[in-house]
Write a protein that holds these residues in place. Structure first.
Motif, mmCIF file in Angstrom:
data_model
loop_
_atom_site.group_PDB
_atom_site.id
_atom_site.type_symbol
_atom_site.label_atom_id
_atom_site.label_comp_id
_atom_site.label_asym_id
_atom_site.label_seq_id
_atom_site.Cartn_x
_atom_site.Cartn_y
_atom_site.Cartn_z
ATOM 1 N N LYS A 60 6.503 1.346 25.215
ATOM 2 C CA LYS A 60 5.932 0.899 23.950
ATOM 3 C C LYS A 60 4.645 1.666 23.675
ATOM 4 O O LYS A 60 3.928 2.060 24.595
ATOM 5 N N HIS B 66 1.559 1.030 23.120
ATOM 6 C CA HIS B 66 0.706 -0.144 23.269
ATOM 7 C C HIS B 66 -0.690 0.130 22.733
ATOM 8 O O HIS B 66 -1.292 1.161 23.037
ATOM 9 N N TYR C 49 3.967 -10.384 14.123
ATOM 10 C CA TYR C 49 4.827 -9.476 13.368
ATOM 11 C C TYR C 49 5.467 -10.273 12.227
ATOM 12 O O TYR C 49 5.493 -11.509 12.221
ATOM 13 N N ASP D 38 2.312 -1.543 18.470
ATOM 14 C CA ASP D 38 2.115 -2.993 18.450
ATOM 15 C C ASP D 38 0.699 -3.377 18.016
ATOM 16 O O ASP D 38 0.156 -4.394 18.443
ATOM 17 N N ASN E 263 2.653 -3.616 12.349
ATOM 18 C CA ASN E 263 3.149 -2.860 13.488
ATOM 19 C C ASN E 263 4.563 -2.376 13.201
ATOM 20 O O ASN E 263 5.105 -2.575 12.108
#
Length: 343
Positions: A19, A21, A44, A222, A227
């Protein structure tokens, strides 16, 4: 001038479990408290959250901002339905001011013009402009090209009626933030190719430009507020059956455009940890390479919409100052006469 690439520093993105991050340490310390709250309350976007947010936005429709003059107009679409326009001017209206079409954000799925009246206020404070903000159809009502069609209809109304509010007809601008920034870019492309409105300047702030989500910053990001997960849902709702299609129109996803010549001078700013960072910088670089005057600022450690959610922060003040100075420069230097109507 060419756009400088972001320097590598201690806020460089971290790959964790495949991810992109964005840990709190990457966020500007001044913005971290809000970021933590945002991550807990709305990590989200979901269809349910879209409905809740729009229920709250509906409450604000028709409510004026005390520091601005506010009117509503209803104009007919080709199918006979009505498009609502919000017209904002300064309390002490001036003459020979720019006319600005302002397109609100919200991933094409959320909000209303009134929810961003505080941003409209910035444009009016900087230029004294008359601002027309259409309540364009959201993707929850109709997918692309409904929002673009409404935006162009509102742009034509501004062209035809802006002088009634003191607008000089050779200084029409288009502006918006987030999805409204993407719609700004799409509209100016559409107008270049098919329209008949002279546009002197455009301001697509941290715009939503690329449905493909192929840039580093847009993949598995994220960050708080907006995101990758929210972005994918929003694009899916906006494009509907065209989502993931290789032939998505450039007016829906302007990053797909290969020819950016002939577009109006462009101003934007963007945070460097948000999903739209790379597509914004790349689009501005391509505009510059096409000979379009460009004005861009990048804010380190800032997430999407930092200027709106953390409006008292240092980067928000700096962004508003940059926007104000650029708008004032544009007001003095950029003009585009309206095409002559043949008899």
């Amino acid at each position: 001038m060419p756009i400088k690439k972001r320097p590598r520093n201690r806020w460089t993105r971290q790959r964790v479990a495949n991810k992109m991050h964005i840990p709190d340490e990457m966020i500007l310390p001044e913005l971290q408290p809000f970021a933590r709250i945002a991550r807990k309350t709305v990590p989200y976007l979901t269809p349910t959250k879209v409905r809740v947010i729009n229920t709250l936005a509906n409450i604000q429709r028709g409510i004026a901002r005390p520091s601005l003059t506010y009117e509503q107009h209803f104009i007919a679409r080709p199918d006979g339905s009505l498009l609502r326009l919000c017209v904002y001017t300064a309390l002490n209206r001036s003459h020979n001011v720019p006319g600005i079409l302002f397109l609100h954000g919200g991933g094409y799925a959320l909000e209303a013009p009134e929810t961003e009246a505080f941003i409209i206020q910035r444009f009016i404070d900087a230029t004294g402009a008359v601002v027309v903000a259409p309540d364009y159809r959201l993707s929850t009502e109709a997918p692309y090209p409904a929002a673009l069609d409404d935006a162009y209809l509102a742009l034509q109304w501004l062209q035809q009626h802006g002088t009634e509010y003191g607008m000089r007809d050779d200084q029409i601008m288009v502006a918006g933030d987030s999805a409204g920034g993407g719609l700004t870019a799409g509209l100016t492309l559409y107008n270049r190719d098919h329209g008949n409105v002279g546009i002197a300047f455009q301001v697509p702030l941290y715009p939503m430009l690329d449905d493909r989500m192929i840039t580093e910053s847009s993949r598995d990001n994220d960050a708080p507020v907006w995101n990758t997960r929210s972005n994918e849902l929003a694009w899916h709702m906006y494009l509907d059956d065209q989502f993931s299609d290789d032939n998505v129109p450039i007016y829906a996803a302007p990053a797909r455009a290969t020819d950016l010549h002939g577009l109006p001078p462009t101003c934007t700013y963007v945070g460097d940890i948000e999903p739209f960072y790379d597509e914004t910088v790349q689009y501005m670089q391509r505009l510059h390479d096409a000979g379009v005057p460009t004005f861009i600022k990048i804010y380190a450690g800032c997430f999407h919409g930092f200027d709106a959610t953390c409006y008292n922060s240092t980067p928000a003040h700096e962004a508003v100052q940059f926007l104000t100075e650029t708008l004032q420069y544009a007001t003095k230097h950029y003009f585009k006469p309206q095409p002559k109507v043949s008899a």
